[in-house]
Design a protein around this motif. Sequence first.
Motif, PDB file in Angstrom:
ATOM      1  N   ASP A  38       0.790  -1.187   0.117  1.00 44.85           N
ATOM      2  CA  ASP A  38      -0.186   0.167  -0.085  1.00 44.85           C
ATOM      3  C   ASP A  38       0.737   1.375   0.098  1.00 44.85           C
ATOM      4  N   LEU A  39       1.535   1.475  -1.304  1.00 44.79           N
ATOM      5  CA  LEU A  39       2.432   2.708  -1.297  1.00 44.79           C
ATOM      6  C   LEU A  39       1.622   3.456  -2.457  1.00 44.79           C
ATOM      7  N   LYS A  40       1.742   4.852  -2.584  1.00 44.30           N
ATOM      8  CA  LYS A  40       1.084   5.751  -3.683  1.00 44.30           C
ATOM      9  C   LYS A  40       1.922   5.537  -4.846  1.00 44.30           C
ATOM     10  N   SER A  41       1.081   5.656  -5.918  1.00 46.04           N
ATOM     11  CA  SER A  41       1.868   5.464  -7.235  1.00 46.04           C
ATOM     12  C   SER A  41       3.214   6.119  -7.456  1.00 46.04           C
ATOM     13  N   ASP A  42       3.149   7.241  -6.802  1.00 54.01           N
ATOM     14  CA  ASP A  42       4.781   8.064  -7.196  1.00 54.01           C
ATOM     15  C   ASP A  42       5.633   7.588  -6.453  1.00 54.01           C
ATOM     16  N   GLU A  43       5.237   6.824  -5.110  1.00 54.40           N
ATOM     17  CA  GLU A  43       6.032   6.199  -4.225  1.00 54.40           C
ATOM     18  C   GLU A  43       6.877   4.933  -4.869  1.00 54.40           C
ATOM     19  N   LEU A  44       5.625   4.110  -5.255  1.00 56.66           N
ATOM     20  CA  LEU A  44       6.026   2.943  -6.141  1.00 56.66           C
ATOM     21  C   LEU A  44       7.102   3.150  -7.431  1.00 56.66           C
ATOM     22  N   GLU A  45       6.801   4.354  -7.938  1.00 59.22           N
ATOM     23  CA  GLU A  45       7.543   4.493  -9.395  1.00 59.22           C
ATOM     24  C   GLU A  45       8.856   5.167  -8.833  1.00 59.22           C
ATOM     25  N   ALA A  46       9.213   5.719  -7.297  1.00 57.23           N
ATOM     26  CA  ALA A  46      10.572   5.914  -7.022  1.00 57.23           C
ATOM     27  C   ALA A  46      11.181   4.659  -6.630  1.00 57.23           C
ATOM     28  N   VAL A  47      10.486   3.685  -6.343  1.00 56.82           N
ATOM     29  CA  VAL A  47      11.085   2.198  -5.759  1.00 56.82           C
ATOM     30  C   VAL A  47      11.529   1.636  -7.113  1.00 56.82           C
ATOM     31  N   PHE A  48      10.587   1.862  -7.918  1.00 56.84           N
ATOM     32  CA  PHE A  48      11.016   0.981  -9.442  1.00 56.84           C
ATOM     33  C   PHE A  48      12.564   1.682  -9.843  1.00 56.84           C
ATOM     34  N   LYS A  49      12.488   2.974  -9.733  1.00 54.68           N
ATOM     35  CA  LYS A  49      13.831   3.790 -10.385  1.00 54.68           C
ATOM     36  C   LYS A  49      14.858   3.236  -9.571  1.00 54.68           C
ATOM     37  N   CYS A  50      14.781   3.028  -8.139  1.00 54.13           N
ATOM     38  CA  CYS A  50      15.872   2.689  -7.466  1.00 54.13           C
ATOM     39  C   CYS A  50      16.239   1.327  -7.694  1.00 54.13           C
ATOM     40  N   ILE A  51      15.342   0.308  -7.912  1.00 58.86           N
ATOM     41  CA  ILE A  51      15.682  -1.090  -8.211  1.00 58.86           C
ATOM     42  C   ILE A  51      16.276  -1.319  -9.615  1.00 58.86           C
ATOM     43  N   ASP A  52      15.933  -0.519 -10.525  1.00 57.38           N
ATOM     44  CA  ASP A  52      16.158  -0.568 -11.792  1.00 57.38           C
ATOM     45  C   ASP A  52      17.515   0.099 -11.951  1.00 57.38           C
ATOM     46  N   ALA A  53      18.482  -0.755 -11.493  1.00 57.47           N
ATOM     47  CA  ALA A  53      20.132  -0.137 -11.384  1.00 57.47           C
ATOM     48  C   ALA A  53      20.702   0.326 -12.582  1.00 57.47           C
ATOM     49  N   ASP A  54      20.413  -0.633 -13.754  1.00 58.91           N
ATOM     50  CA  ASP A  54      21.155  -0.392 -14.976  1.00 58.91           C
ATOM     51  C   ASP A  54      20.205   0.540 -15.800  1.00 58.91           C
ATOM     52  N   GLY A  55      19.017   1.173 -15.408  1.00 59.67           N
ATOM     53  CA  GLY A  55      18.309   2.095 -16.241  1.00 59.67           C
ATOM     54  C   GLY A  55      17.689   1.708 -17.262  1.00 59.67           C
ATOM     55  N   GLY A  56      17.604   0.362 -17.281  1.00 61.38           N
ATOM     56  CA  GLY A  56      16.979  -0.442 -18.636  1.00 61.38           C
ATOM     57  C   GLY A  56      15.556  -0.377 -18.957  1.00 61.38           C
ATOM     58  N   GLY A  57      14.895   0.272 -17.922  1.00 63.21           N
ATOM     59  CA  GLY A  57      13.476   0.419 -18.056  1.00 63.21           C
ATOM     60  C   GLY A  57      12.634  -0.954 -17.375  1.00 63.21           C
ATOM     61  N   SER A  58      13.514  -1.972 -17.176  1.00 64.51           N
ATOM     62  CA  SER A  58      12.724  -3.332 -16.525  1.00 64.51           C
ATOM     63  C   SER A  58      13.558  -3.827 -15.257  1.00 64.51           C
ATOM     64  N   ILE A  59      13.063  -4.529 -14.533  1.00 61.92           N
ATOM     65  CA  ILE A  59      13.822  -4.927 -13.358  1.00 61.92           C
ATOM     66  C   ILE A  59      13.942  -6.528 -13.502  1.00 61.92           C
ATOM     67  N   ASP A  60      15.053  -7.214 -13.382  1.00 60.36           N
ATOM     68  CA  ASP A  60      15.014  -8.738 -13.389  1.00 60.36           C
ATOM     69  C   ASP A  60      15.213  -9.039 -11.848  1.00 60.36           C
ATOM     70  N   PHE A  61      15.249 -10.363 -11.465  1.00 55.93           N
ATOM     71  CA  PHE A  61      15.202 -10.817 -10.306  1.00 55.93           C
ATOM     72  C   PHE A  61      16.359 -10.366  -9.536  1.00 55.93           C
ATOM     73  N   ASP A  62      17.512 -10.520 -10.125  1.00 52.93           N
ATOM     74  CA  ASP A  62      18.861 -10.231  -9.386  1.00 52.93           C
ATOM     75  C   ASP A  62      18.572  -8.742  -8.952  1.00 52.93           C
ATOM     76  N   GLU A  63      18.224  -7.803  -9.744  1.00 49.20           N
ATOM     77  CA  GLU A  63      18.123  -6.469  -9.082  1.00 49.20           C
ATOM     78  C   GLU A  63      16.937  -6.216  -8.008  1.00 49.20           C
ATOM     79  N   PHE A  64      15.940  -7.236  -8.109  1.00 51.74           N
ATOM     80  CA  PHE A  64      14.671  -7.131  -7.206  1.00 51.74           C
ATOM     81  C   PHE A  64      15.510  -7.475  -5.928  1.00 51.74           C
ATOM     82  N   ALA A  65      16.085  -8.662  -5.954  1.00 52.71           N
ATOM     83  CA  ALA A  65      16.727  -9.268  -4.728  1.00 52.71           C
ATOM     84  C   ALA A  65      17.829  -8.399  -4.012  1.00 52.71           C
ATOM     85  N   GLU A  66      18.623  -7.774  -4.977  1.00 54.18           N
ATOM     86  CA  GLU A  66      19.837  -7.232  -4.597  1.00 54.18           C
ATOM     87  C   GLU A  66      19.267  -5.920  -3.689  1.00 54.18           C
TER      88      GLU A  66
END
Length: 466
Positions: free
Chosen positions: A139-167
């Motif tokens: 239960d995070l707001k859309s802008d908060e989740l977007e910020a989380v996505f940006k942090c997880i997407d370490a290589d800036g490729g526009g998608s998250i793989d499991f290794d990025e997610f777990a790390e």
Amino acid sequence: MALQLPPQPVSSLLTKELLQRAFDLIDINGDGQLQKDEFSSGCDSMGFDLKSEQLDAIFKCIDADGGGEIDFDEFCGFIMKPNEKDTSDVTEFRSRLVAIVSDVSKPTLKVAFDVIDKNGDGELSKSEFLDGCSSLGVDLKSDELEAVFKCIDADGGGSIDFDEFAEFLQPKKENAKNKQFGQFRQKLMKLLHSNSFDDYYHFMVIEVIILRLFNNKLLAASGDSDEVKSAEGQEINVQFTAEVFEDGKKTYLKSVQNGKYIKIVGEKIVFGDKDDNAAFKVRRVSIGNFKLESVANAGKYIGLDAKSGSIVVGKGDPFCRLKALRKGRKPIFSEPYVFALKNTVVLEHRLGAHIRIEDDDKDGLKSDGGKGTLAQFEANPIDGGKFVTLQNIGNKKYLQIINDGSVINCGGDDITNGKFKVYPVEGPNHVRLESEKCPGKFIAVDESGVIVGKGDKPSLFTIYRN
């Protein structure tokens, strides 16, 4: 692998190493003492967002000797020995801190990743991540989740793989510097160590079903043989009876053709007699999609060899995903199961937008909503989903038809006027919703906005889990 993890008491989660980890995440300057400013900064960086009075109360509670600094022993005492006089803020802080630093295995994280990864391709697009987190109940707001996505997407490729997610979710000091880490990990860990995933087990249909494989072929019997194969068409060889356990979390699958049960024996999937090897845990991945794990052989699933098309013992990867259909290829989540489970949903009308409230403190309805909180409703099924109530996430009021059916709004304090009969319509998730209190009056939308309808075309809605 079961998606639900047993609730764990604080003491069972904690070790000295874990406590030191928690302390170090806050101890920014590394001197072994937490000064008040440092404590405030550390908590803020981990997403606690505490008000000054809350921070003061918590710091005072931990600083047992009143010296103005918190040492490691005081910190451990606070975490390990909850006090019955603790305020709700103190109790909440303790549980959230434990959630941030608790260990979680990669297999467990993979389960959460798979639930979000609805198309099973091993990567999370931005929209898939946002929708999947909402489905999980993060239960995070859309802008908060977007910020989380940006942090997880370490290589800036526009998608998250499991290794990025777990790390990203490892409780490391460099991760804790991101406010998004604390926010997201708190929410996810709370879900992983609770009973919140009960609904992901439910195999809601107890009747003849068809199981579509990842390659769009169907799980099938082979005459009198014990071989399990894939096939096309909807003849008797692809039909199964689901014998669901009382708890709704496990099932047997009996072939209509040969009367035998699918089972995992060793490294083979075969038909045979009903026994422990024929029982499967039902793990719901997304609407209508499941993975079936052997109860007796943990970690072994009904799977598909993508190259040969053979039915094989899988490990829970995307090729183990099955779509459950009623005979006739009708998805199991339609008629009357659209609202079989308590979920947050949006109501899309035939003009392509969603019903929403005007504002958090208003009960008027608009027809131009997106998928934000103003357009989200908690759908509470009644009588197996034949009726439903819809409580808006924004104003916490119920959608209702009142004044003898002349007025529709979202101002109900209870369900007196907010119980709706669900009329499934041909097509997945298509419904009409009729007021139980005012028969013949439906939720509807036309060019003028949200209206009381008559059950005709303006009353047609598509229901989506948000």
